[in-house]
Design a protein around this motif. Structure first.
Motif, PDB file in Angstrom:
ATOM      1  N   UNK A   1       0.842  -1.189   0.000  1.00  0.00           N
ATOM      2  CA  UNK A   1       0.000   0.000   0.000  1.00  0.00           C
ATOM      3  C   UNK A   1       0.881   1.245   0.000  1.00  0.00           C
ATOM      4  N   UNK A   2       0.453   2.251  -0.726  1.00  0.00           N
ATOM      5  CA  UNK A   2       1.211   3.503  -0.754  1.00  0.00           C
ATOM      6  C   UNK A   2       0.868   4.349   0.469  1.00  0.00           C
ATOM      7  N   UNK A   3       1.724   5.295   0.752  1.00  0.00           N
ATOM      8  CA  UNK A   3       1.493   6.247   1.833  1.00  0.00           C
ATOM      9  C   UNK A   3       1.497   7.639   1.223  1.00  0.00           C
ATOM     10  N   UNK A   4       0.373   8.355   1.291  1.00  0.00           N
ATOM     11  CA  UNK A   4       0.341   9.697   0.702  1.00  0.00           C
ATOM     12  C   UNK A   4       1.293  10.643   1.443  1.00  0.00           C
ATOM     13  N   UNK A   5       1.959  11.504   0.702  1.00  0.00           N
ATOM     14  CA  UNK A   5       2.823  12.536   1.265  1.00  0.00           C
ATOM     15  C   UNK A   5       2.427  13.865   0.636  1.00  0.00           C
ATOM     16  N   UNK A   6       2.384  14.905   1.442  1.00  0.00           N
ATOM     17  CA  UNK A   6       2.098  16.251   0.945  1.00  0.00           C
ATOM     18  C   UNK A   6       3.339  17.095   1.193  1.00  0.00           C
ATOM     19  N   UNK A   7       3.830  17.692   0.134  1.00  0.00           N
ATOM     20  CA  UNK A   7       5.003  18.559   0.227  1.00  0.00           C
ATOM     21  C   UNK A   7       4.563  19.960  -0.179  1.00  0.00           C
ATOM     22  N   UNK A   8       4.710  20.892   0.749  1.00  0.00           N
ATOM     23  CA  UNK A   8       4.364  22.284   0.449  1.00  0.00           C
ATOM     24  C   UNK A   8       5.637  23.012   0.062  1.00  0.00           C
ATOM     25  N   UNK A   9       5.555  23.788  -1.018  1.00  0.00           N
ATOM     26  CA  UNK A   9       6.730  24.478  -1.548  1.00  0.00           C
ATOM     27  C   UNK A   9       6.426  25.974  -1.616  1.00  0.00           C
ATOM     28  N   UNK A  10       6.828  26.715  -0.580  1.00  0.00           N
ATOM     29  CA  UNK A  10       6.641  28.166  -0.673  1.00  0.00           C
ATOM     30  C   UNK A  10       7.621  28.751  -1.688  1.00  0.00           C
ATOM     31  N   UNK A  11       7.132  29.641  -2.523  1.00  0.00           N
ATOM     32  CA  UNK A  11       7.976  30.233  -3.560  1.00  0.00           C
ATOM     33  C   UNK A  11       8.131  31.728  -3.338  1.00  0.00           C
ATOM     34  N   UNK A  12       9.324  32.218  -3.612  1.00  0.00           N
ATOM     35  CA  UNK A  12       9.553  33.662  -3.595  1.00  0.00           C
ATOM     36  C   UNK A  12       8.908  34.272  -4.841  1.00  0.00           C
ATOM     37  N   UNK A  13       8.851  35.581  -4.885  1.00  0.00           N
ATOM     38  CA  UNK A  13       8.298  36.254  -6.068  1.00  0.00           C
ATOM     39  C   UNK A  13       9.116  35.919  -7.307  1.00  0.00           C
ATOM     40  N   UNK A  14      10.448  35.897  -7.143  1.00  0.00           N
ATOM     41  CA  UNK A  14      11.325  35.577  -8.282  1.00  0.00           C
ATOM     42  C   UNK A  14      11.100  34.147  -8.762  1.00  0.00           C
ATOM     43  N   UNK A  15      10.969  33.189  -7.833  1.00  0.00           N
ATOM     44  CA  UNK A  15      10.728  31.793  -8.221  1.00  0.00           C
ATOM     45  C   UNK A  15       9.375  31.657  -8.917  1.00  0.00           C
ATOM     46  N   UNK A  16       8.375  32.384  -8.434  1.00  0.00           N
ATOM     47  CA  UNK A  16       7.052  32.326  -9.052  1.00  0.00           C
ATOM     48  C   UNK A  16       7.112  32.823 -10.485  1.00  0.00           C
ATOM     49  N   UNK A  17       7.814  33.921 -10.710  1.00  0.00           N
ATOM     50  CA  UNK A  17       7.957  34.452 -12.072  1.00  0.00           C
ATOM     51  C   UNK A  17       8.680  33.446 -12.964  1.00  0.00           C
ATOM     52  N   UNK A  18       9.747  32.844 -12.438  1.00  0.00           N
ATOM     53  CA  UNK A  18      10.493  31.849 -13.216  1.00  0.00           C
ATOM     54  C   UNK A  18       9.600  30.652 -13.541  1.00  0.00           C
ATOM     55  N   UNK A  19       8.843  30.186 -12.554  1.00  0.00           N
ATOM     56  CA  UNK A  19       7.952  29.044 -12.757  1.00  0.00           C
ATOM     57  C   UNK A  19       6.909  29.350 -13.835  1.00  0.00           C
ATOM     58  N   UNK A  20       6.331  30.527 -13.795  1.00  0.00           N
ATOM     59  CA  UNK A  20       5.306  30.888 -14.777  1.00  0.00           C
ATOM     60  C   UNK A  20       5.859  30.957 -16.196  1.00  0.00           C
ATOM     61  N   UNK A  21       7.163  31.198 -16.322  1.00  0.00           N
ATOM     62  CA  UNK A  21       7.792  31.286 -17.648  1.00  0.00           C
ATOM     63  C   UNK A  21       8.496  29.989 -18.066  1.00  0.00           C
ATOM     64  N   UNK A  22       8.375  28.954 -17.238  1.00  0.00           N
ATOM     65  CA  UNK A  22       9.056  27.685 -17.507  1.00  0.00           C
ATOM     66  C   UNK A  22       8.142  26.748 -18.286  1.00  0.00           C
ATOM     67  N   UNK A  23       8.686  26.149 -19.342  1.00  0.00           N
ATOM     68  CA  UNK A  23       7.909  25.205 -20.153  1.00  0.00           C
ATOM     69  C   UNK A  23       8.211  23.762 -19.794  1.00  0.00           C
ATOM     70  N   UNK A  24       9.404  23.491 -19.238  1.00  0.00           N
ATOM     71  CA  UNK A  24       9.792  22.121 -18.911  1.00  0.00           C
ATOM     72  C   UNK A  24      10.391  22.061 -17.510  1.00  0.00           C
ATOM     73  N   UNK A  25      10.096  20.947 -16.816  1.00  0.00           N
ATOM     74  CA  UNK A  25      10.666  20.704 -15.495  1.00  0.00           C
ATOM     75  C   UNK A  25      11.199  19.278 -15.428  1.00  0.00           C
ATOM     76  N   UNK A  26      12.067  19.049 -14.469  1.00  0.00           N
ATOM     77  CA  UNK A  26      12.533  17.691 -14.152  1.00  0.00           C
ATOM     78  C   UNK A  26      12.096  17.398 -12.727  1.00  0.00           C
ATOM     79  N   UNK A  27      11.433  16.275 -12.533  1.00  0.00           N
ATOM     80  CA  UNK A  27      11.089  15.806 -11.192  1.00  0.00           C
ATOM     81  C   UNK A  27      12.007  14.635 -10.904  1.00  0.00           C
ATOM     82  N   UNK A  28      12.850  14.784  -9.884  1.00  0.00           N
ATOM     83  CA  UNK A  28      13.830  13.755  -9.559  1.00  0.00           C
ATOM     84  C   UNK A  28      13.514  13.157  -8.186  1.00  0.00           C
ATOM     85  N   UNK A  29      13.448  11.847  -8.134  1.00  0.00           N
ATOM     86  CA  UNK A  29      13.236  11.142  -6.869  1.00  0.00           C
ATOM     87  C   UNK A  29      14.433  10.218  -6.636  1.00  0.00           C
ATOM     88  N   UNK A  30      15.027  10.345  -5.464  1.00  0.00           N
ATOM     89  CA  UNK A  30      16.172   9.510  -5.093  1.00  0.00           C
ATOM     90  C   UNK A  30      15.776   8.696  -3.867  1.00  0.00           C
TER      91      UNK A  30
END
Length: 103
Positions: free
Chosen positions: A41-70
């Motif tokens: 059975x899986x265990x749900x996890x919630x990760x909250x990511x507060x963003x600065x104004x600069x990060x929010x602007x960068x995110x809104x202009x980003x077309x591609x992301x990498x999600x890495x799990x180690x």
């Protein structure tokens, strides 16, 4: 059981990492194991990511992301853990934004 560290990278126009949404990897909780050390059975996890104004602007202009799990094995003495072809890691991204527009 083992947890995983999650990191999200924003890619620039040349598809190279331009920023990260988190300063350090955030933990995804391990699944529930049976007596054979198989995830049942899986265990749900919630990760909250507060963003600065600069990060929010960068995110809104980003077309591609990498999600890495180690995977964090962290077991001593070292133990080999089999990952089966039916094991999955499901990620659901949800954005809740409070954004102020000046006009």
């Amino acid at each position: 059981a083992f947890s995983a560290g999650l990191q999200i990278y924003l890619l620039g126009s040349n598809n190279k990492i331009s920023d990260s949404l988190m300063a350090t990897p955030q933990t995804i909780q391990p699944g529930i194991l049976n007596v054979l050390n198989q995830v049942i059975s899986s265990t749900p996890s919630v990760i909250k990511i507060p963003l600065s104004e600069a990060q929010t602007k960068t995110l809104l202009n980003t077309k591609n992301i990498i999600i890495m799990a180690r995977f964090n094995m962290g077991m001593l003495p070292a133990t080999y853990v089999k990952i089966y072809n039916y094991n999955t890691l499901s990620i659901k991204l949800v954005g809740n934004f409070d954004y102020l527009f000046n006009g």
